[in-house]
Motif scaffolding. Structure first.
Motif, PDB file in Angstrom:
ATOM      1  N   LYS A 139       0.807  -1.222   0.000  1.00 42.28           N
ATOM      2  CA  LYS A 139       0.000   0.000   0.000  1.00 42.28           C
ATOM      3  C   LYS A 139       0.838   1.270   0.000  1.00 42.28           C
ATOM      4  O   LYS A 139       0.299   2.354  -0.217  1.00 42.28           O
ATOM      5  CB  LYS A 139      -0.978  -0.011   1.179  1.00 42.28           C
ATOM      6  CG  LYS A 139      -2.007  -1.120   1.096  1.00 42.28           C
ATOM      7  CD  LYS A 139      -2.899  -0.988  -0.132  1.00 42.28           C
ATOM      8  CE  LYS A 139      -3.907  -2.119  -0.197  1.00 42.28           C
ATOM      9  NZ  LYS A 139      -4.810  -2.001  -1.348  1.00 42.28           N
ATOM     10  N   TYR A 159       1.204  -8.647  12.958  1.00 44.49           N
ATOM     11  CA  TYR A 159       0.193  -9.611  13.380  1.00 44.49           C
ATOM     12  C   TYR A 159       0.593 -10.386  14.631  1.00 44.49           C
ATOM     13  O   TYR A 159      -0.099 -11.306  15.030  1.00 44.49           O
ATOM     14  CB  TYR A 159      -0.102 -10.580  12.213  1.00 44.49           C
ATOM     15  CG  TYR A 159      -0.455  -9.845  10.951  1.00 44.49           C
ATOM     16  CD1 TYR A 159      -1.757  -9.366  10.759  1.00 44.49           C
ATOM     17  CD2 TYR A 159       0.492  -9.563   9.984  1.00 44.49           C
ATOM     18  CE1 TYR A 159      -2.086  -8.655   9.619  1.00 44.49           C
ATOM     19  CE2 TYR A 159       0.175  -8.854   8.845  1.00 44.49           C
ATOM     20  CZ  TYR A 159      -1.103  -8.398   8.665  1.00 44.49           C
ATOM     21  OH  TYR A 159      -1.432  -7.679   7.543  1.00 44.49           O
ATOM     22  N   CYS A 195       2.739  -9.401   0.231  1.00 44.30           N
ATOM     23  CA  CYS A 195       2.048  -8.109   0.338  1.00 44.30           C
ATOM     24  C   CYS A 195       2.471  -7.244   1.514  1.00 44.30           C
ATOM     25  O   CYS A 195       2.578  -6.030   1.380  1.00 44.30           O
ATOM     26  CB  CYS A 195       0.540  -8.336   0.443  1.00 44.30           C
ATOM     27  SG  CYS A 195      -0.115  -9.591  -0.660  1.00 44.30           S
ATOM     28  N   ASP A 196       2.642  -7.842   2.685  1.00 42.15           N
ATOM     29  CA  ASP A 196       3.024  -7.000   3.826  1.00 42.15           C
ATOM     30  C   ASP A 196       3.804  -7.788   4.862  1.00 42.15           C
ATOM     31  O   ASP A 196       3.915  -9.012   4.796  1.00 42.15           O
ATOM     32  CB  ASP A 196       1.809  -6.272   4.436  1.00 42.15           C
ATOM     33  CG  ASP A 196       0.951  -7.117   5.360  1.00 42.15           C
ATOM     34  OD1 ASP A 196       1.075  -8.365   5.333  1.00 42.15           O
ATOM     35  OD2 ASP A 196       0.159  -6.544   6.119  1.00 42.15           O
ATOM     36  N   HIS A 255      -0.159  -0.400 -10.290  1.00 42.38           N
ATOM     37  CA  HIS A 255       0.372  -1.765 -10.441  1.00 42.38           C
ATOM     38  C   HIS A 255       0.625  -2.090 -11.912  1.00 42.38           C
ATOM     39  O   HIS A 255       1.560  -2.815 -12.240  1.00 42.38           O
ATOM     40  CB  HIS A 255      -0.574  -2.771  -9.795  1.00 42.38           C
ATOM     41  CG  HIS A 255      -0.734  -2.513  -8.327  1.00 42.38           C
ATOM     42  ND1 HIS A 255       0.293  -2.684  -7.444  1.00 42.38           N
ATOM     43  CD2 HIS A 255      -1.785  -2.040  -7.605  1.00 42.38           C
ATOM     44  CE1 HIS A 255      -0.107  -2.342  -6.230  1.00 42.38           C
ATOM     45  NE2 HIS A 255      -1.368  -1.944  -6.302  1.00 42.38           N
ATOM     46  N   TRP A 280      -8.019  -4.859   7.935  1.00 48.64           N
ATOM     47  CA  TRP A 280      -6.631  -4.531   7.605  1.00 48.64           C
ATOM     48  C   TRP A 280      -6.420  -4.481   6.102  1.00 48.64           C
ATOM     49  O   TRP A 280      -5.870  -5.393   5.505  1.00 48.64           O
ATOM     50  CB  TRP A 280      -5.737  -5.590   8.259  1.00 48.64           C
ATOM     51  CG  TRP A 280      -4.284  -5.264   8.237  1.00 48.64           C
ATOM     52  CD1 TRP A 280      -3.336  -5.840   7.460  1.00 48.64           C
ATOM     53  CD2 TRP A 280      -3.606  -4.304   9.019  1.00 48.64           C
ATOM     54  NE1 TRP A 280      -2.118  -5.280   7.704  1.00 48.64           N
ATOM     55  CE2 TRP A 280      -2.249  -4.335   8.649  1.00 48.64           C
ATOM     56  CE3 TRP A 280      -4.007  -3.376   9.988  1.00 48.64           C
ATOM     57  CZ2 TRP A 280      -1.297  -3.500   9.223  1.00 48.64           C
ATOM     58  CZ3 TRP A 280      -3.059  -2.566  10.545  1.00 48.64           C
ATOM     59  CH2 TRP A 280      -1.728  -2.628  10.170  1.00 48.64           C
ATOM     60  N   TRP A 281      -6.900  -3.429   5.471  1.00 49.22           N
ATOM     61  CA  TRP A 281      -6.553  -3.256   4.060  1.00 49.22           C
ATOM     62  C   TRP A 281      -6.588  -1.781   3.717  1.00 49.22           C
ATOM     63  O   TRP A 281      -6.984  -0.969   4.527  1.00 49.22           O
ATOM     64  CB  TRP A 281      -7.469  -4.035   3.135  1.00 49.22           C
ATOM     65  CG  TRP A 281      -8.900  -3.772   3.316  1.00 49.22           C
ATOM     66  CD1 TRP A 281      -9.578  -2.636   3.017  1.00 49.22           C
ATOM     67  CD2 TRP A 281      -9.854  -4.681   3.845  1.00 49.22           C
ATOM     68  NE1 TRP A 281     -10.877  -2.777   3.325  1.00 49.22           N
ATOM     69  CE2 TRP A 281     -11.084  -4.031   3.829  1.00 49.22           C
ATOM     70  CE3 TRP A 281      -9.786  -5.998   4.317  1.00 49.22           C
ATOM     71  CZ2 TRP A 281     -12.250  -4.643   4.298  1.00 49.22           C
ATOM     72  CZ3 TRP A 281     -10.941  -6.591   4.772  1.00 49.22           C
ATOM     73  CH2 TRP A 281     -12.154  -5.910   4.760  1.00 49.22           C
ATOM     74  N   ASN A 288      -3.343  -1.254   6.222  1.00 49.80           N
ATOM     75  CA  ASN A 288      -2.122  -0.868   5.528  1.00 49.80           C
ATOM     76  C   ASN A 288      -2.289   0.428   4.753  1.00 49.80           C
ATOM     77  O   ASN A 288      -1.379   1.250   4.710  1.00 49.80           O
ATOM     78  CB  ASN A 288      -1.714  -1.976   4.547  1.00 49.80           C
ATOM     79  CG  ASN A 288      -1.097  -3.157   5.275  1.00 49.80           C
ATOM     80  OD1 ASN A 288      -0.424  -2.980   6.277  1.00 49.80           O
ATOM     81  ND2 ASN A 288      -1.331  -4.353   4.772  1.00 49.80           N
ATOM     82  N   SER A 314      -1.893 -12.553   4.256  1.00 52.35           N
ATOM     83  CA  SER A 314      -2.301 -12.494   2.847  1.00 52.35           C
ATOM     84  C   SER A 314      -1.182 -13.018   1.953  1.00 52.35           C
ATOM     85  O   SER A 314      -1.440 -13.565   0.876  1.00 52.35           O
ATOM     86  CB  SER A 314      -2.710 -11.074   2.444  1.00 52.35           C
ATOM     87  OG  SER A 314      -1.604 -10.212   2.390  1.00 52.35           O
ATOM     88  N   GLY A 349      -3.110 -11.128  -4.041  1.00 48.98           N
ATOM     89  CA  GLY A 349      -4.228 -11.305  -3.116  1.00 48.98           C
ATOM     90  C   GLY A 349      -5.370 -10.396  -3.540  1.00 48.98           C
ATOM     91  O   GLY A 349      -5.134  -9.367  -4.171  1.00 48.98           O
ATOM     92  N   LEU A 350      -6.591 -10.765  -3.175  1.00 52.17           N
ATOM     93  CA  LEU A 350      -7.745  -9.939  -3.535  1.00 52.17           C
ATOM     94  C   LEU A 350      -8.198  -9.110  -2.328  1.00 52.17           C
ATOM     95  O   LEU A 350      -8.767  -9.637  -1.380  1.00 52.17           O
ATOM     96  CB  LEU A 350      -8.910 -10.827  -4.005  1.00 52.17           C
ATOM     97  CG  LEU A 350     -10.177 -10.087  -4.395  1.00 52.17           C
ATOM     98  CD1 LEU A 350      -9.957  -9.224  -5.614  1.00 52.17           C
ATOM     99  CD2 LEU A 350     -11.311 -11.062  -4.648  1.00 52.17           C
ATOM    100  N   GLY A 351      -7.871  -7.805  -2.383  1.00 56.04           N
ATOM    101  CA  GLY A 351      -8.333  -6.886  -1.340  1.00 56.04           C
ATOM    102  C   GLY A 351      -9.270  -5.903  -2.020  1.00 56.04           C
ATOM    103  O   GLY A 351     -10.465  -6.150  -2.175  1.00 56.04           O
ATOM    104  N   THR A 352      -8.698  -4.776  -2.496  1.00 51.94           N
ATOM    105  CA  THR A 352      -9.500  -3.895  -3.343  1.00 51.94           C
ATOM    106  C   THR A 352      -9.557  -4.448  -4.769  1.00 51.94           C
ATOM    107  O   THR A 352     -10.376  -4.024  -5.573  1.00 51.94           O
ATOM    108  CB  THR A 352      -8.855  -2.495  -3.437  1.00 51.94           C
ATOM    109  OG1 THR A 352      -7.559  -2.630  -4.040  1.00 51.94           O
ATOM    110  CG2 THR A 352      -8.715  -1.861  -2.067  1.00 51.94           C
ATOM    111  N   GLY A 353      -8.625  -5.349  -5.093  1.00 47.54           N
ATOM    112  CA  GLY A 353      -8.517  -5.853  -6.460  1.00 47.54           C
ATOM    113  C   GLY A 353      -7.559  -5.020  -7.300  1.00 47.54           C
ATOM    114  O   GLY A 353      -7.333  -5.311  -8.477  1.00 47.54           O
ATOM    115  N   GLY A 354      -6.971  -3.995  -6.692  1.00 44.57           N
ATOM    116  CA  GLY A 354      -6.077  -3.105  -7.431  1.00 44.57           C
ATOM    117  C   GLY A 354      -4.854  -3.830  -7.978  1.00 44.57           C
ATOM    118  O   GLY A 354      -4.508  -3.673  -9.162  1.00 44.57           O
ATOM    119  N   THR A 355      -4.189  -4.607  -7.136  1.00 41.98           N
ATOM    120  CA  THR A 355      -2.984  -5.303  -7.587  1.00 41.98           C
ATOM    121  C   THR A 355      -3.318  -6.254  -8.730  1.00 41.98           C
ATOM    122  O   THR A 355      -2.677  -6.225  -9.792  1.00 41.98           O
ATOM    123  CB  THR A 355      -2.346  -6.107  -6.429  1.00 41.98           C
ATOM    124  OG1 THR A 355      -2.249  -5.290  -5.271  1.00 41.98           O
ATOM    125  CG2 THR A 355      -0.965  -6.606  -6.822  1.00 41.98           C
TER     126      THR A 355
END
Ligand SMILES: Cc1ncc(COP(=O)(O)O)c(C=O)c1O
Length: 317
Positions: A47, A293, A287-288, A157, A316-317, A77, A261, A178-184
């Motif tokens: 992020k 954690y 990713c992070d 990205h 956490w995104w 993040n 993730s 990984g699928l968070g916002t889908g941006g990557t």
């Protein structure tokens, strides 16, 4: 290397070989597995890139007039990364987060001088989004980067993460995000569709009802505006247990300490490695960083209770 400011130290992350984690059958077939180590940025996550791109896009659009205040609903993040970039550029920022967000999350943004506004705990992250959107609609001093809807998110990205992978591994056959916002995932898929269309782009998605911190399941009923899944090879479902086990193994066997993730993208990469053609190269996004954690039992917590242990981290995104 010398930089004018820390916000310039974003991206250009390394690929690190982790072939030791391949299933035996894949290693015997000469498959190679690479981690794209995004956790090396100033706030320790992918992020850092997204936040920089979001703020730069606002700047380009002339929306960072004197007197404005950034406003974003996130306790994860993206919040830490936006707070870091805002601090470096002298822009005030408010982050809206559910009242039950953990102390770690609060510290991660307050350390950069960001203001926190609480939304009702029982409304979760959707409540934080609704409150932030309401505030931005009512008061024009607020400017919302909005990572879920801002195309600067996938664009960064497509422009940076994906070309870096191709430059460092021209023989790449598959990438896993990984699928968070889908941006990557969207950015990677758009770039490879153009630059090397035979590269498969997979996403790791939590099984319905599972919480993999940082990722979201489309079965939860919310599809982010920035996600374009038409170019994706496919979505592969992972459990939280599989993600944590894989992340722990990554740290113990390769020395790369990454979060759940990353465990999810690694788990998917290993699954596709089993069926990969001999000599294939598979890249997964790390990713992070994993240290965020620790208090949730990430290192030694009982896996059977891990869902509960990570309950406080689902935003956490
Ligand atoms: C830890 C972590 N991993 C993965 C992701 C997924 O990235 P994206 O939002 O680009 O889909 C995020 C953010 O959403 C995240 O915070």
């Amino acid at each position: 290397m010398r930089y004018e400011r820390i916000t310039d130290v974003v991206g250009a992350t390394p690929l690190v070989a982790v072939d030791a984690l391949l299933p035996d059958v894949a290693r015997a077939a000469g498959v190679h597995l690479w981690a794209k180590v995004e956790l090396l940025g100033p706030t320790g996550s992918i992020k850092d890139r997204t936040a920089k791109a979001l703020i730069d896009a606002l700047d380009r659009d002339g929306r960072l007039r004197p007197g404005v205040r950034l406003l974003e609903p996130t306790s994860g993040n993206t919040g830490a990364a936006l707070a870091m970039h805002a601090a470096a550029r002298g822009i005030p920022i408010t982050l809206v987060m559910p009242a039950n967000a953990t102390e770690e999350r609060r510290h991660a943004v307050r350390a950069f001088g960001a203001e926190i506004l609480e939304s009702p705990a029982e409304e979760g992250s959707n409540g934080a989004v609704a409150l932030a959107r309401r505030m931005a609609a009512e008061d024009s001093t607020y400017v919302m980067p909005d990572q879920y809807a801002n195309r600067a998110n996938p664009d960064v990205h497509e422009r940076t993460t994906a070309p870096e992978i191709l430059a460092d591994c021209p023989e790449v056959d598959a990438v896993v995000a990984g699928l968070g916002t889908g941006g990557t995932a969207t950015g990677l898929a758009r770039f490879f569709a153009r630059a090397k269309p035979n590269v498969a782009v997979w996403v790791a998605e939590p099984m319905p009802g599972e919480k993999v911190t940082g990722l979201r399941s489309l079965a939860d009923g919310f599809t982010p505006e920035v996600l374009d899944d038409t170019l994706l090879t496919g979505r592969i479902l992972v459990s939280n247990r599989e993600s944590i086990v894989a992340a722990r193994e990554l740290a113990r066997r390769t020395g790369i300490l990454a979060g759940p993730s990353t465990g999810a993208t690694l788990a998917v990469a290993r699954r596709i490695a089993r069926d990969a053609a001999p000599g294939s190269n598979i890249v997964f996004i790390a990713c992070d960083a994993g240290w965020k954690y620790f208090s949730a039992g990430f290192v030694e917590g009982d896996l059977d209770n891990m869902d509960d242990a990570l309950e406080g981290d689902v935003f956490w995104w």
